[in-house]
Design a protein around this motif. Structure first.
Motif, mmCIF file in Angstrom:
data_model
loop_
_atom_site.group_PDB
_atom_site.id
_atom_site.type_symbol
_atom_site.label_atom_id
_atom_site.label_comp_id
_atom_site.label_asym_id
_atom_site.label_seq_id
_atom_site.Cartn_x
_atom_site.Cartn_y
_atom_site.Cartn_z
ATOM 1 N N HIS A 83 30.190 19.671 48.538
ATOM 2 C CA HIS A 83 30.914 20.161 48.208
ATOM 3 C C HIS A 83 32.203 20.848 47.808
ATOM 4 C CE1 HIS A 83 28.718 24.479 50.278
ATOM 5 N NE2 HIS A 83 28.282 23.535 50.847
ATOM 6 N N PHE A 84 32.801 18.946 48.029
ATOM 7 C CA PHE A 84 34.424 18.883 47.822
ATOM 8 C C PHE A 84 34.010 17.382 47.993
ATOM 9 C CE2 PHE A 84 35.136 22.300 50.774
ATOM 10 C CZ PHE A 84 35.238 23.304 49.592
ATOM 11 N N PRO A 85 34.998 16.660 46.538
ATOM 12 C CA PRO A 85 34.679 15.924 45.949
ATOM 13 C C PRO A 85 35.678 14.600 46.810
ATOM 14 C CG PRO A 85 36.299 16.952 44.270
ATOM 15 C CD PRO A 85 35.420 17.515 45.155
ATOM 16 N N THR A 86 36.885 15.491 47.516
ATOM 17 C CA THR A 86 37.899 14.811 48.176
ATOM 18 C C THR A 86 38.014 15.246 49.698
ATOM 19 O OG1 THR A 86 39.647 15.239 47.132
ATOM 20 C CG2 THR A 86 38.527 13.198 45.796
ATOM 21 N N LYS A 87 38.487 14.636 50.215
ATOM 22 C CA LYS A 87 39.584 15.250 51.383
ATOM 23 C C LYS A 87 40.713 16.546 51.444
ATOM 24 C CE LYS A 87 42.608 12.085 53.012
ATOM 25 N NZ LYS A 87 43.341 11.430 54.049
ATOM 26 N N GLU A 88 41.314 16.462 49.740
ATOM 27 C CA GLU A 88 42.671 16.899 49.809
ATOM 28 C C GLU A 88 41.831 18.231 48.883
ATOM 29 O OE1 GLU A 88 44.191 12.915 50.001
ATOM 30 O OE2 GLU A 88 42.263 14.189 49.052
ATOM 31 N N SER A 89 40.929 18.115 48.046
ATOM 32 C CA SER A 89 40.214 19.336 47.419
ATOM 33 C C SER A 89 39.180 20.562 48.300
ATOM 34 C CB SER A 89 38.790 18.296 45.882
ATOM 35 O OG SER A 89 38.072 18.237 47.219
ATOM 36 N N CYS A 90 39.668 20.073 49.879
ATOM 37 C CA CYS A 90 38.674 20.876 50.813
ATOM 38 C C CYS A 90 40.301 22.584 50.141
ATOM 39 C CB CYS A 90 38.707 19.935 52.452
ATOM 40 S SG CYS A 90 37.668 19.122 52.173
ATOM 41 N N VAL A 91 41.093 21.972 50.415
ATOM 42 C CA VAL A 91 41.775 23.834 50.246
ATOM 43 C C VAL A 91 41.856 24.928 49.349
ATOM 44 C CG1 VAL A 91 43.049 22.264 51.989
ATOM 45 C CG2 VAL A 91 44.046 22.147 49.663
ATOM 46 N N LEU A 92 41.032 23.885 48.107
ATOM 47 C CA LEU A 92 41.230 24.377 47.275
ATOM 48 C C LEU A 92 40.809 25.916 47.334
ATOM 49 C CD1 LEU A 92 41.756 24.671 43.815
ATOM 50 C CD2 LEU A 92 39.893 24.198 43.667
ATOM 51 N N PRO A 93 39.593 26.627 48.257
ATOM 52 C CA PRO A 93 39.158 28.132 47.629
ATOM 53 C C PRO A 93 40.349 28.472 48.633
ATOM 54 C CG PRO A 93 38.092 26.501 48.807
ATOM 55 C CD PRO A 93 38.537 25.750 48.810
ATOM 56 N N LEU A 94 41.500 28.121 50.040
ATOM 57 C CA LEU A 94 42.467 29.178 49.679
ATOM 58 C C LEU A 94 43.534 28.751 49.547
ATOM 59 C CD1 LEU A 94 42.732 27.805 53.754
ATOM 60 C CD2 LEU A 94 42.404 29.823 53.420
ATOM 61 N N LEU A 95 43.644 28.242 48.235
ATOM 62 C CA LEU A 95 44.972 28.098 47.308
ATOM 63 C C LEU A 95 44.506 29.020 45.902
ATOM 64 C CD1 LEU A 95 45.657 24.394 46.958
ATOM 65 C CD2 LEU A 95 47.178 26.738 48.338
ATOM 66 N N SER A 96 43.244 28.939 45.927
ATOM 67 C CA SER A 96 42.507 29.978 44.574
ATOM 68 C C SER A 96 42.610 31.702 45.242
ATOM 69 C CB SER A 96 41.368 29.806 44.305
ATOM 70 O OG SER A 96 41.413 28.650 43.907
ATOM 71 N N ALA A 97 42.466 31.670 46.462
ATOM 72 C CA ALA A 97 42.272 33.235 46.551
ATOM 73 C C ALA A 97 42.975 34.290 46.272
ATOM 74 C CB ALA A 97 41.559 33.004 48.638
ATOM 75 N N GLY A 98 44.187 33.809 46.756
ATOM 76 C CA GLY A 98 46.087 34.154 46.286
ATOM 77 C C GLY A 98 45.853 34.469 44.634
ATOM 78 N N LEU A 99 45.695 33.647 43.717
ATOM 79 C CA LEU A 99 45.390 33.597 42.772
ATOM 80 C C LEU A 99 44.184 35.016 42.427
ATOM 81 C CD1 LEU A 99 45.654 30.418 41.587
ATOM 82 C CD2 LEU A 99 47.594 32.004 41.231
ATOM 83 N N ASP A 100 43.261 35.161 42.935
ATOM 84 C CA ASP A 100 41.936 35.601 42.522
ATOM 85 C C ASP A 100 42.662 37.038 42.987
ATOM 86 O OD1 ASP A 100 40.506 33.960 41.816
ATOM 87 O OD2 ASP A 100 40.008 34.072 43.798
ATOM 88 N N VAL A 101 43.674 37.116 44.126
ATOM 89 C CA VAL A 101 44.548 38.722 43.998
ATOM 90 C C VAL A 101 45.059 38.976 43.182
ATOM 91 C CG1 VAL A 101 45.501 39.871 46.455
ATOM 92 C CG2 VAL A 101 43.818 38.256 47.421
ATOM 93 N N ALA A 102 45.722 38.440 43.212
ATOM 94 C CA ALA A 102 47.257 38.544 41.946
ATOM 95 C C ALA A 102 46.183 39.104 40.559
ATOM 96 C CB ALA A 102 47.954 37.339 41.663
ATOM 97 N N VAL A 103 45.117 38.969 40.116
ATOM 98 C CA VAL A 103 44.420 38.347 38.748
ATOM 99 C C VAL A 103 43.493 40.060 39.281
ATOM 100 C CG1 VAL A 103 42.492 37.770 37.324
ATOM 101 C CG2 VAL A 103 44.188 36.380 37.875
ATOM 102 N N ASP A 104 43.179 40.154 40.043
ATOM 103 C CA ASP A 104 42.136 41.348 40.886
ATOM 104 C C ASP A 104 43.457 42.213 40.532
ATOM 105 O OD1 ASP A 104 39.938 43.184 41.468
ATOM 106 O OD2 ASP A 104 41.201 43.459 43.359
ATOM 107 N N ARG A 105 44.779 42.616 41.037
ATOM 108 C CA ARG A 105 45.439 43.330 40.785
ATOM 109 C C ARG A 105 46.064 44.307 39.081
ATOM 110 N NH1 ARG A 105 44.879 46.990 42.491
ATOM 111 N NH2 ARG A 105 47.407 47.709 41.746
ATOM 112 N N LEU A 106 45.974 42.971 38.628
ATOM 113 C CA LEU A 106 46.584 42.841 37.695
ATOM 114 C C LEU A 106 45.614 43.858 36.541
ATOM 115 C CD1 LEU A 106 47.722 39.627 37.018
ATOM 116 C CD2 LEU A 106 50.045 41.687 36.219
#
Length: 230
Positions: A83-106
């Motif tokens: 699912h993830f190439p590195t341990k740090e990239s594991c957090v990407l879904p959490l960071l993307s979720a807020g952007l998804d909210v913003a785009v959905d509102r727009l």
């Protein structure tokens, strides 16, 4: 797309820990219904992200291994690395979720209303709930850990073409238009700066609410709307 609590990845009215259906800056259209396999995959990615942040916050990024994250989730290391190439990239879904909210509102931004008025009206109507403390911890960590910083910037880079498409459709232009690309980048940068400012200012306030998010975001958008007055 079903709306999610601001930068928590939690669907409004759902159980804590449910995964967002949109990952890596890709916004699911309102009439799209993810398959069961897609929902399970998203749920697992979200669980992995949550455990990764918990471990990063508790013992530091350097001391945390992919194997520890996998063990905390109850999966094999092999599954984690699928699912993830590195341990740090594991957090990407959490960071993307807020952007998804913003785009959905727009996507609900009326043509006759300017951006600042629309954002202010959205806040007044109470459409942004409180931010999960785990996300604030994560955003703060992205300012000090280079690898997490790269993931944070990747989340915004993934969102950039989505924002450009939205602005192009709104203005009747093309995503190849330089002005559209500059405006999308400006909006993207304002969202990132506002998130970082909010995380920094409310580090010791786990009850920070939508009104505080509004203050940071409106300040960032006002600064963006000034252009380059130098």
């Amino acid at each position: 797309m079903a709306r999610y609590a601001a930068v928590t990845g939690q669907r409004t009215g759902s159980r804590v820990g449910e995964a967002p259906t949109a990952i890596r800056g890709t916004v699911v259209q309102e009439d799209a219904v993810p398959s069961l396999a897609e929902r399970r995959k998203a749920a697992l990615r979200f669980e992995i992200a949550t455990e990764a942040v918990r471990l990063f916050a508790a013992q530091g990024v350097t001391r945390t291994t992919g194997e520890q994250i996998a063990r905390a989730v109850g999966i094999s290391s092999r599954t984690l690395w699928r699912h993830f190439p590195t341990k740090e990239s594991c957090v990407l879904p959490l960071l993307s979720a807020g952007l998804d909210v913003a785009v959905d509102r727009l996507r609900h931004w009326p043509v006759e209303e300017d951006l600042l008025d629309f954002v202010a009206d959205s806040f007044r109507s109470g459409e942004l709930p409180a931010v999960a403390p785990v996300i604030l911890d994560l955003i703060r960590m992205t300012t000090t850990d280079p690898a997490l910083r790269a993931v944070w910037l990747q989340a915004h880079d993934d969102a950039l073409p989505v924002l450009a498409q939205l602005l192009a459709e709104r203005s009747g232009s093309s995503t190849d238009d330089l002005r559209i690309r500059v405006h999308a980048a400006t909006l993207n940068g304002a969202l990132r700066a506002a998130s970082e400012d909010f995380a920094r200012r409310f580090a010791d306030d786990p009850d920070a609410a939508g009104s505080e998010i509004a203050t940071c975001l409106l300040a960032a958008l006002r600064a963006a709307s000034e252009g380059l007055p130098y």
